[in-house]
Design a protein around this motif. Structure first.
Motif, PDB file in Angstrom:
ATOM      1  N   ARG A 107      50.110  40.722 -27.366  1.00  0.00           N
ATOM      2  CA  ARG A 107      49.330  41.234 -28.500  1.00  0.00           C
ATOM      3  C   ARG A 107      48.681  40.095 -29.263  1.00  0.00           C
ATOM      4  O   ARG A 107      49.226  39.003 -29.402  1.00  0.00           O
ATOM      5  CB  ARG A 107      50.257  42.004 -29.442  1.00  0.00           C
ATOM      6  CG  ARG A 107      49.603  42.464 -30.735  1.00  0.00           C
ATOM      7  CD  ARG A 107      50.634  42.849 -31.746  1.00  0.00           C
ATOM      8  NE  ARG A 107      51.530  41.719 -32.048  1.00  0.00           N
ATOM      9  CZ  ARG A 107      52.577  41.785 -32.857  1.00  0.00           C
ATOM     10  NH1 ARG A 107      52.898  42.930 -33.423  1.00  0.00           N
ATOM     11  NH2 ARG A 107      53.325  40.723 -33.097  1.00  0.00           N
TER      12      ARG A 107
ATOM     13  N   PHE B 227      45.527  39.622 -32.721  1.00  0.00           N
ATOM     14  CA  PHE B 227      44.690  40.285 -33.723  1.00  0.00           C
ATOM     15  C   PHE B 227      43.647  39.306 -34.230  1.00  0.00           C
ATOM     16  O   PHE B 227      43.955  38.153 -34.546  1.00  0.00           O
ATOM     17  CB  PHE B 227      45.531  40.792 -34.901  1.00  0.00           C
ATOM     18  CG  PHE B 227      44.713  41.439 -35.985  1.00  0.00           C
ATOM     19  CD1 PHE B 227      44.213  42.721 -35.832  1.00  0.00           C
ATOM     20  CD2 PHE B 227      44.414  40.747 -37.156  1.00  0.00           C
ATOM     21  CE1 PHE B 227      43.441  43.319 -36.823  1.00  0.00           C
ATOM     22  CE2 PHE B 227      43.649  41.337 -38.156  1.00  0.00           C
ATOM     23  CZ  PHE B 227      43.160  42.626 -37.977  1.00  0.00           C
TER      24      PHE B 227
ATOM     25  N   ASN C 297      42.636  44.486 -32.516  1.00  0.00           N
ATOM     26  CA  ASN C 297      43.768  44.070 -31.694  1.00  0.00           C
ATOM     27  C   ASN C 297      43.396  43.883 -30.235  1.00  0.00           C
ATOM     28  O   ASN C 297      42.518  44.575 -29.704  1.00  0.00           O
ATOM     29  CB  ASN C 297      44.890  45.099 -31.772  1.00  0.00           C
ATOM     30  CG  ASN C 297      45.596  45.092 -33.104  1.00  0.00           C
ATOM     31  OD1 ASN C 297      45.308  45.906 -33.983  1.00  0.00           O
ATOM     32  ND2 ASN C 297      46.535  44.171 -33.276  1.00  0.00           N
TER      33      ASN C 297
ATOM     34  N   ASP D  33      45.942  49.818 -31.993  1.00  0.00           N
ATOM     35  CA  ASP D  33      46.495  49.407 -33.280  1.00  0.00           C
ATOM     36  C   ASP D  33      47.498  48.299 -32.995  1.00  0.00           C
ATOM     37  O   ASP D  33      47.492  47.727 -31.897  1.00  0.00           O
ATOM     38  CB  ASP D  33      47.135  50.588 -34.025  1.00  0.00           C
ATOM     39  CG  ASP D  33      47.031  50.433 -35.544  1.00  0.00           C
ATOM     40  OD1 ASP D  33      47.770  49.597 -36.096  1.00  0.00           O
ATOM     41  OD2 ASP D  33      46.220  51.139 -36.171  1.00  0.00           O
ATOM     42  N   ASN D  34      48.357  48.010 -33.951  1.00  0.00           N
ATOM     43  CA  ASN D  34      49.288  46.889 -33.858  1.00  0.00           C
ATOM     44  C   ASN D  34      50.516  47.293 -33.042  1.00  0.00           C
ATOM     45  O   ASN D  34      51.606  47.494 -33.577  1.00  0.00           O
ATOM     46  CB  ASN D  34      49.685  46.464 -35.280  1.00  0.00           C
ATOM     47  CG  ASN D  34      50.651  45.314 -35.296  1.00  0.00           C
ATOM     48  OD1 ASN D  34      50.553  44.410 -34.500  1.00  0.00           O
ATOM     49  ND2 ASN D  34      51.601  45.367 -36.232  1.00  0.00           N
TER      50      ASN D  34
ATOM     51  N   GLU E 127      53.789  47.308 -31.013  1.00  0.00           N
ATOM     52  CA  GLU E 127      54.932  46.388 -30.977  1.00  0.00           C
ATOM     53  C   GLU E 127      56.116  46.906 -30.182  1.00  0.00           C
ATOM     54  O   GLU E 127      56.931  46.111 -29.713  1.00  0.00           O
ATOM     55  CB  GLU E 127      55.420  46.077 -32.396  1.00  0.00           C
ATOM     56  CG  GLU E 127      54.528  45.147 -33.173  1.00  0.00           C
ATOM     57  CD  GLU E 127      55.272  44.477 -34.331  1.00  0.00           C
ATOM     58  OE1 GLU E 127      56.513  44.555 -34.369  1.00  0.00           O
ATOM     59  OE2 GLU E 127      54.603  43.876 -35.176  1.00  0.00           O
TER      60      GLU E 127
ATOM     61  N   SER F  66      53.061  51.724 -32.381  1.00  0.00           N
ATOM     62  CA  SER F  66      52.450  50.681 -33.204  1.00  0.00           C
ATOM     63  C   SER F  66      53.168  50.555 -34.541  1.00  0.00           C
ATOM     64  O   SER F  66      53.721  51.520 -35.068  1.00  0.00           O
ATOM     65  CB  SER F  66      50.964  50.982 -33.442  1.00  0.00           C
ATOM     66  OG  SER F  66      50.800  52.207 -34.125  1.00  0.00           O
TER      67      SER F  66
ATOM     68  N   GLN G 112      46.160  50.850 -41.245  1.00  0.00           N
ATOM     69  CA  GLN G 112      46.782  50.878 -39.929  1.00  0.00           C
ATOM     70  C   GLN G 112      47.475  52.217 -39.707  1.00  0.00           C
ATOM     71  O   GLN G 112      47.688  52.990 -40.643  1.00  0.00           O
ATOM     72  CB  GLN G 112      47.779  49.718 -39.782  1.00  0.00           C
ATOM     73  CG  GLN G 112      47.119  48.351 -39.817  1.00  0.00           C
ATOM     74  CD  GLN G 112      48.131  47.236 -39.711  1.00  0.00           C
ATOM     75  OE1 GLN G 112      48.637  46.742 -40.707  1.00  0.00           O
ATOM     76  NE2 GLN G 112      48.442  46.831 -38.484  1.00  0.00           N
TER      77      GLN G 112
END
Length: 348
Positions: free
Chosen positions: A234, A236, A242, A300-301, A303, A323, A331
């Protein structure tokens, strides 16, 4: 509270835990038609938990996923909360608070459900791996090499330590991934630390090195049924969004780097073998929208990641991603269901 839901579902679910269903009828799509690459397809996504609360706890900041022994999902918040989610609806069924030895909060990033039901949880503050009971009682702590500690105690950078955690199929080998390189290691080289089970104790095992793509870190790893690792990478970029990529890593034949201080210029070190599977920017959007600039509004983020099903006839895996919304209005807490076809494992 009314839960916002955006959902695209597949018509075929290879394992019950992999089927994302929101309230009401699901929209059918081909399981393998929404290709992100030749190896990965997007079966659906859900925003059902975005900006919601459960039992007075904000449901977000989700940084890790795992399957519980009864088939439910475990979702870890990096704000010291551990949720149990219904595998079908994704709605919370319970939540427990986690704390360190002094009762303080964790920067909790990775979770594994052990074979006895205990939870192994990383915190990237020190970093650490702690054991908790199902009700959140602290049971113990695993040893961590001094070099992996945050400087000045070690050579790791703050907010760049243990993000991923997984248990290999043998049930005896635990693997944690650093997010970024140690000081003295080449940029992009992240350490993968293992522990081996000896009776009821976990002891330090071999350590390996994995090269992330330029500018990316490793927020999650998940073991595959054949003992390899799915690796999430990942990055950003402000104003752009992203970058999320999925790779496969094979630790066989990789050098044990536990005794090597600096991984710079060591030509004899064999890194974990890496096979690209997909760049998620190439996935179909399925109608997803983004609250901030993204190269694909689906992104999106991301994880958290867990394997939720395995079709033994086709070899395909059902993989669930989530995410981390950072409790930020720009977000989204979003779940993604992927179908992943792994390349054959090479010979020993």
């Amino acid at each position: 509270m009314r839960l916002k839901s955006v959902f695209a579902a597949a018509s075929v679910c290879l394992a019950t835990a992999a089927c994302l269903t929101a309230a009401g009828p699901a929209v059918a799509h081909s399981s393998y038609g929404n290709a992100c690459s030749s190896a990965v397809s997007l079966a659906g996504f859900s925003d059902v938990l975005d900006k919601t609360s459960y039992d007075g706890t904000y449901v977000g900041n989700l940084s890790a996923l795992a399957r519980d022994r009864d088939g439910a999902l475990v979702a870890l918040s990096d704000r010291s909360s551990l949720f149990r989610l219904d595998a079908k609806t994704l709605r919370p069924k319970g939540v427990v608070a986690l704390a360190d030895e002094s009762g303080g909060a964790l920067d909790s990033e990775g979770v594994v459900v052990d074979r006895d039901g205990t939870r192994l949880v990383t915190s990237e503050t020190e970093p650490s791996v702690r054991r908790y009971s199902r009700d959140g009682r602290l049971l113990g702590r695993l040893p961590v090499p001094a070099s992996l500690q945050v400087a000045p105690a070690g050579r790791a950078t703050a907010n760049g330590t243990f993000e991923g955690l997984t248990l290999l199929p043998d049930g005896r080998t635990l693997v944690a991934s650093m997010e970024y390189a140690l000081s003295g290691d080449s940029a992009g080289i992240v350490r993968l630390q293992t522990w081996r089970r000896h009776g009821t104790q976990w002891r330090l095992g071999a350590q390996y090195a994995y090269r992330a793509d330029d500018g990316l870190g490793v927020p999650e790893i998940t073991a595959t049924p054949d003992g390899r690792l799915l690796v999430l990478e990942r990055g950003f970029t402000s104003g752009v969004g992203n970058t999320i990529r999925l790779h496969l890593a094979d630790l066989r034949h990789a050098t044990d780097t536990s005794g090597i201080e600096n991984l710079t210029g060591h030509k004899s070190v064999r890194l974990a073998k890496k096979t690209p599977l997909a760049d998620l920017v190439d996935c179909p959007t399925l109608g997803a929208t983004a609250k901030q600039p993204q190269p694909n509004p689906l992104l999106d983020n991301i994880e958290g990641m867990a394997v939720t099903g395995h079709d033994h006839h086709t070899g395909r895996l059902n993989v669930l991603l989530v995410s981390d919304d950072n409790q930020n209005t720009a977000q989204t807490t979003r779940f993604y269901r992927l179908t992943v076809r792994l390349p054959r494992q090479g010979g020993a």
